[in-house]
Design an enzyme around this catalytic site. Structure first.
Site, PDB file in Angstrom:
ATOM      1  N   ASP A   1      -4.123  -8.377  -3.932  1.00 39.91           N
ATOM      2  CA  ASP A   1      -4.277  -9.405  -2.904  1.00 39.91           C
ATOM      3  C   ASP A   1      -4.467 -10.779  -3.519  1.00 39.91           C
ATOM      4  OD1 ASP A   1      -3.958  -8.273  -0.331  1.00 39.91           O
ATOM      5  OD2 ASP A   1      -5.773  -7.105  -0.683  1.00 39.91           O
TER       6      ASP A   1
ATOM      7  N   HIS B   1       0.826  -1.210   0.000  1.00 41.67           N
ATOM      8  CA  HIS B   1       0.000   0.000   0.000  1.00 41.67           C
ATOM      9  C   HIS B   1       0.857   1.255   0.000  1.00 41.67           C
ATOM     10  CE1 HIS B   1      -3.290  -2.789   1.074  1.00 41.67           C
ATOM     11  NE2 HIS B   1      -3.902  -2.004   0.220  1.00 41.67           N
TER      12      HIS B   1
ATOM     13  N   GLU C   1     -10.611 -11.066  -4.336  1.00 43.28           N
ATOM     14  CA  GLU C   1      -9.182 -10.938  -4.046  1.00 43.28           C
ATOM     15  C   GLU C   1      -8.662 -12.078  -3.181  1.00 43.28           C
ATOM     16  OE1 GLU C   1      -8.482  -7.127  -2.167  1.00 43.28           O
ATOM     17  OE2 GLU C   1     -10.294  -7.274  -0.968  1.00 43.28           O
TER      18      GLU C   1
ATOM     19  N   CYS D   1      -9.487  -3.564 -10.175  1.00 44.94           N
ATOM     20  CA  CYS D   1      -9.041  -2.329  -9.530  1.00 44.94           C
ATOM     21  C   CYS D   1      -7.663  -2.504  -8.891  1.00 44.94           C
ATOM     22  CB  CYS D   1     -10.058  -1.835  -8.511  1.00 44.94           C
ATOM     23  SG  CYS D   1     -10.346  -3.009  -7.184  1.00 44.94           S
TER      24      CYS D   1
HETATM   25  C1  PEP Z   1      -6.232  -5.282  -4.433  1.00 45.35           C
HETATM   26  O1  PEP Z   1      -6.028  -6.063  -3.512  1.00 45.35           O
HETATM   27  O2  PEP Z   1      -5.901  -5.510  -5.628  1.00 45.35           O
HETATM   28  C2  PEP Z   1      -6.885  -3.986  -4.176  1.00 45.35           C
HETATM   29  C3  PEP Z   1      -7.272  -3.203  -5.158  1.00 45.35           C
HETATM   30  O3  PEP Z   1      -7.034  -3.599  -2.895  1.00 45.35           O
HETATM   31  P1  PEP Z   1      -5.809  -3.112  -1.992  1.00 45.35           P
HETATM   32  O4  PEP Z   1      -4.617  -2.909  -2.882  1.00 45.35           O
HETATM   33  O5  PEP Z   1      -6.226  -1.852  -1.329  1.00 45.35           O
HETATM   34  O6  PEP Z   1      -5.631  -4.258  -1.041  1.00 45.35           O
HETATM   35 MG    MG Z   2      -6.969  -5.776  -1.612  1.00 50.18          MG
END
Ligand code: PEP
Ligand code: MG
Length: 577
Positions: A460, A195, A436, A507
């Protein structure tokens, strides 16, 4: 002396500037004098950092008492609390600030030395060994102080070309730097889809992680060239190298400007297939960047960032204002608000996890269901905002039917509460789930029956499918989005959803990576959500792609199981773009 460091580039582009070393974790703190009239404020800053750490320890003690952590941990916590309360650290540091006017971090590290010397003189070998604990406690306080910036805010010490060099940064740390004018970020630790990297990318400045010793080797004010595309840092370059990179920098700038020409062009393939390009955001302030990118919606609003860097929780009205602002500014374009994905590497202050595997622990929807009041507050705020635009709810980390049912029940309960309070909201608000966790991808039918849309979180999904911690750079080489299992899962979700006519998007970072654009198009994806800075590059790929040419190759890639074969087919697929 000039030298080069190699890391992992997480945000493209070239920056040229001067190093500014972030201090907290490494105990290499900033030294500066404060004016006399700021003494009280500086002491208050120190005190609140001590209070934060005390709260953290108390939360940890509670976890031990509740059986969520090993009992041996308790003795260690008692010792850390004892150190925290030692007057040599607390009282003497305050005195030092008052009498010598040095900043709190500086005073604290000086007092730490005094305490360490006292430990050195202890006869008892066991206690003497506890010096490391003193350092750990002080590190915690220093880290807490980062959340309480000092009299001389970082920004005012910076020139317009400052490059932040840190040992490690949490996502919450990077959020704090959003308001500062850094031209690049460098860290020793970290990996592509942590993140921290994602937030750094959203700042739209070159960033490199996993540089290992950059924070030790680079000195304050060193001249740096940061090549985020190739993951290279050149420290104190000579004039010729500088000139070369300045030239490259202006070429990149030119390319960026050229891309602006397609900002308002519809994202349509050569054969006429229309694709939705949405943006990922963390805060309402990010909307300015979204507008610049030409995105036609928000595919992922990571709402948990509203909860970070603060001592309290955002209340219903505050959250409502944030969500409403985004909904209004997006003028009826989709705004997909993900319910808070807290836990793992994004923790509320004072609740840093003690679980051995936090990514597998009480995170995202699991935490929401365990904290119904907090969840209810957020759901009410999102529902209230739904009156002002095309707001949708996205639920992170769903893994089974019980969680889906419970979540839907919570949403219904929040709706009923609003009806009882005579507050308007969109009765037909769409509720989607993130795919995910491999279990979700493999039991998709149930997800599609119960939810209105799906969004694949590849970050994830890769972590959990390959059992590779996405924030651990020592296993970053195993984090492979091209692994046949990943490609198969992604393709399975897209194609199943398309067959069932359930809207599906990606996403995760894969959606903003131009080397995947054609593959995903070929697999049938028509909705991508990514960090805004990458959107025009992806759109450019789409404009140059013809689905009838791509689909057969994409199918071949999914069936291939050898990395070399996959790489060769990918090269063929991306040929000419
Ligand atoms: C992901 O896991 O791809 C996602 C978009 O959520 P995050 O990166 O916030 O875990
Ligand atoms: Mg995620």
């Amino acid at each position: 002396m000039s030298f080069i460091l190699q890391g992992s580039g997480v945000s493209e582009g070239i920056a040229i500037g001067h190093a500014h070393l972030a201090a907290p974790a490494a105990l290499e703190v900033m030294h500066y004098l404060i004016p006399k009239h700021q003494v009280d404020k500086e002491i208050a800053r120190l005190d609140s950092a001590f209070a934060v750490v005390r709260k953290e320890f108390e939360a940890l003690q509670k976890a031990v008492a509740d059986g969520h952590a090993r009992a041996e941990f308790s003795a260690f916590l008692d010792l850390h609390l004892m150190i925290l309360d030692d007057p040599t650290l607390s009282d003497a540091t305050r005195n030092m600030i008052t009498h010598t006017l040095c900043n709190a971090e500086w005073a604290l590290t000086q007092q730490m030395q005094v305490l360490l010397e006292q430990f050195e003189e202890i006869e008892d070998a066991y206690l003497r060994e506890r010096k490391a604990d003193v350092v750990q406690v002080v590190e915690r306080v220093l880290k807490a102080m980062l959340g309480h910036p000092g009299y001389l805010p970082v920004a005012s010490r910076l020139t317009g070309d400052s490059i932040l060099v840190a040992h490690d940064l949490s996502p919450a740390d990077v959020m704090q730097y959003k308001q500062h004018q850094f031209t690049a970020f460098l860290t020793d630790l970290g990996s592509q889809t942590s993140h921290t990297a994602i937030v750094a990318r959203s700042l739209n400045i070159p960033s490199i992680v996993a540089l290992h010793h950059a924070h030790q080797l680079i000195l304050e004010n060193d001249c740096l060239i940061v090549d985020g595309t190739n993951g290279i840092v050149i420290v104190n370059p000579d004039k010729y190298v500088l000139d070369e990179y300045r030239l490259r920098q202006s070429q990149l700038e030119l390319e960026r400007k050229k891309l602006q020409r397609i900002k308002t062009v519809a994202a349509m393939t050569l054969d006429g297939t229309l694709v939705d390009l949405y943006a990922n955001i963390e805060l309402p302030e990010d909307i300015a960047q979204v507008k610049d990118s030409g995105a036609t919606g928000i595919g992922l609003f990571r709402s948990e960032f509203l909860f970070l860097n603060r001592d309290d929780l955002p209340g219903e009205d505050e959250q409502f204002e944030a969500y409403r602002t985004v909904a209004v500014k997006m003028h009826k374009q989709p705004v997909t608000i993900r319910t808070f994905d807290l836990g793992a590497d994004k923790n509320l202050k004072g609740s840093e996890q003690v679980a051995a595997n936090p990514a597998l622990g009480l995170r995202a929807i699991r935490l929401s269901l365990a904290e119904p009041k907090m969840f209810h507050t957020q759901l009410r705020a999102i529902l209230r905002a739904s009156k002002y635009g095309d707001v949708r709810i996205l639920v992170p980390m769903l893994s089974n039917i019980a969680e889906i049912d419970q979540t839907l029940a919570h949403i219904e309960y929040a709706k009923q509460a609003l009806r009882d309070d005579k507050i308007d909201f969109d009765e037909h608000i769409k509720v989607g789930g993130m795919i995910e966790i491999p279990a979700a991808a493999l039991s998709l039918d149930i997800f599609m029956r119960k939810l209105d849309f799906l969004s694949i979180g590849t970050n994830d999904l890769i972590q959990y499918t390959l059992a590779v911690d996405r924030i651990d750079d020592t296993v970053a080489h195993l984090y492979d989005p091209f692994h046949p299992a990943i490609l198969w899962l992604v393709s399975h979700v897209i194609q199943s959803a398309n067959r069932a006519k359930v809207p599906v998007s990606i996403c995760g970072e894969m959606a903003g990576d131009k080397q995947f654009t054609r593959l995903l198009l070929g697999l049938g994806l028509q909705q991508f959500s990514m960090y805004p800075a990458q959107l025009l590059t992806v759109k450019n790929q789409i404009l140059k792609s013809n689905l009838p040419d791509i689909i057969p190759l994409a199918q071949k890639i999914i069936k291939a199981d050898q990395p070399e074969k996959i790489a060769a087919l990918m090269a063929k697929l991306n040929d000419g773009v």
